[in-house]
Scaffold this active site. Structure first.
Site, PDB file in Angstrom:
ATOM      1  N   GLN A  72       0.569  -1.058   0.553  1.00 18.96           N
ATOM      2  CA  GLN A  72       0.547  -0.019   0.105  1.00 18.96           C
ATOM      3  C   GLN A  72       0.804   1.184   0.100  1.00 18.96           C
ATOM      4  OE1 GLN A  72      -0.380  -2.553   2.089  1.00 18.96           O
ATOM      5  NE2 GLN A  72      -2.639  -3.273   2.303  1.00 18.96           N
ATOM      6  N   GLN A 110      -1.063   0.201  -5.626  1.00 21.21           N
ATOM      7  CA  GLN A 110      -2.239   0.243  -4.003  1.00 21.21           C
ATOM      8  C   GLN A 110      -2.344   1.234  -3.209  1.00 21.21           C
ATOM      9  OE1 GLN A 110      -1.921  -3.551  -2.372  1.00 21.21           O
ATOM     10  NE2 GLN A 110      -3.071  -3.517  -1.282  1.00 21.21           N
ATOM     11  N   ASP A 111      -4.097   1.784  -2.393  1.00 22.80           N
ATOM     12  CA  ASP A 111      -4.276   2.570  -1.958  1.00 22.80           C
ATOM     13  C   ASP A 111      -3.840   4.143  -2.745  1.00 22.80           C
ATOM     14  OD1 ASP A 111      -5.260   0.555  -1.216  1.00 22.80           O
ATOM     15  OD2 ASP A 111      -3.645   1.380   0.904  1.00 22.80           O
ATOM     16  N   ASP A 120      -7.999  -0.585  -4.325  1.00 27.96           N
ATOM     17  CA  ASP A 120      -8.252  -0.118  -3.334  1.00 27.96           C
ATOM     18  C   ASP A 120      -7.820   1.560  -3.566  1.00 27.96           C
ATOM     19  OD1 ASP A 120      -9.818  -2.339  -2.309  1.00 27.96           O
ATOM     20  OD2 ASP A 120      -7.829  -3.221  -1.254  1.00 27.96           O
ATOM     21  N   ARG A 147     -14.615  -2.497  -2.839  1.00 26.81           N
ATOM     22  CA  ARG A 147     -15.654  -3.700  -1.594  1.00 26.81           C
ATOM     23  C   ARG A 147     -15.717  -3.191  -0.642  1.00 26.81           C
ATOM     24  NH1 ARG A 147      -9.975  -7.035  -1.522  1.00 26.81           N
ATOM     25  NH2 ARG A 147      -8.332  -5.625  -1.587  1.00 26.81           N
TER      26      ARG A 147
END
Length: 349
Positions: A147, A169-170, A197, A258
């Site tokens: 992340q 990511q992130d 995400d 999600r």
């Protein structure tokens, strides 16, 4: 994983762009990496801003790349970073660390600590620039917690206008100071890029006519656009209005999102609404995914009047009713108890 280089991120670095803020009556301070302004680092510009301001303190940022972690303290309110280049790519504010990158004391930074820019001051605004996390996943196979946040927001009444957010990511962590505390952020004509995400958190965040680009990880699933953790007491989570969701990933390999339950918090009942937007073929017939043991059907995930090859209407793609959509427009999300309305916000039509 695609590797970013400074050459790809910015243009115009090293060019002298004039004089300090005294020659710019609309600017309070000029940030210039080449020394032609008032300060040379982004953190120095933030540190120079007054505390507790109620009117904007405008920092003009000349074209260039500004490396190093930046933190806007809670007491530094109403700061505006205004890129002075021709496009958002001319000004890049970036750092290079991930969750698993080690601090000098040998402990990992963690997801929040990985952020290139952390915004704790209310009323912050950024215009015409780029925020990036340069962490190179391929170059660090030893780091498994990848992340790598470009921007972490915790404050209320934030505005980002024509801003790019780049990471994997992130990428963009829209948060608040605590569960149950509402923090609002408005993104207009922005570009957000990532894979897993890459827009996540419990803030109320509105994306108005933005491009949301999913990177191709070369795997399946290729990633998840959102991971909302909206508190159950907050009726407004993530809203995407008149956006374009694009990707170079194969068809049907990316999920819209999600539901994230930080520390398995049962009250984090995430909300993502995507409406009046164009969705590419990278999104498949089942657009939402469970997050561990947390079912996506228990979260607040919905679409309305979307178009494009990925805008399928199936049993796994909940749609808002017309009455629900009428109460889920941009002003509804941003208004709050103080009737906040960013001057650049536009109402859905």
């Amino acid at each position: 994983m695609r590797r970013r280089t400074l050459l790809a991120l910015t243009a115009g670095a090293g060019v002298a762009w004039g004089t300090p803020a005294a020659a710019h009556p609309r600017l309070d301070l000029v940030l210039a990496a080449d020394g032609s302004g008032d300060v040379t680092t982004a953190q120095a510009a933030i540190d120079a801003a007054p505390s507790g301001a109620t009117t904007p303190y405008v920092i003009g940022v000349r074209p260039g790349t500004y490396l190093g972690q930046v933190i806007v303290p809670a007491g530094k309110t109403a700061i505006e970073l205004r890129g002075l280049g021709r496009s958002p790519s001319d000004v890049v504010i970036a750092d290079d660390r991930a969750n698993g990158t080690l601090k000098p004391d040998g402990t990992p930074w963690g997801t929040s600590g990985s952020a290139s820019v952390t915004i704790n001051g209310a009323g912050f605004r950024a215009t015409n620039l780029t925020f990036a996390n340069l962490f190179d996943e391929a170059a660090h196979p030893e780091i498994t917690n990848r992340q790598a946040v470009a921007v972490l927001t915790r404050a209320d009444k934030l505005v980002f206008d024509r801003v790019r957010f780049l990471a994997n990511q992130d990428t963009l962590y829209v948060n608040s100071t605590a569960a149950g505390v509402v923090a609002r952020a408005y993104f207009r004509d922005c570009y957000v890029e990532g894979d897993v995400d890459f827009i996540f958190g419990r803030a109320t965040a509105v994306f108005d006519r933005c491009r949301i680009h999913s990177l191709d990880r070369g795997s399946s699933p290729n990633g998840y656009v959102t991971a909302p953790s909206t508190d159950l007491t907050n009726p407004h989570g993530l809203l995407f209005s008149y956006c374009r969701l694009t990707s170079d990933a194969p068809a049907g390999t990316v999920f819209l999102g999600r539901p994230w339950h930080p520390s398995n918090d049962p009250n984090a009942v995430g909300q993502t609404i995507i409406r009046d937007s164009w969705i590419g073929a990278h999104i498949g017939a089942t657009a939402w995914s469970d997050f561990g043991t947390w079912p996506w059907r228990d979260a607040r995930l919905a679409e309305y009047r979307n178009t494009g090859p990925g805008a399928l209407v199936t049993a796994d793609r909940p749609q808002l009713a017309r009455a629900e959509a009428a109460a889920a427009e941009i002003p509804d999300f941003l208004r709050g108890t103080d009737a906040w309305s960013p001057e650049c916000a536009r109402r859905a039509v």
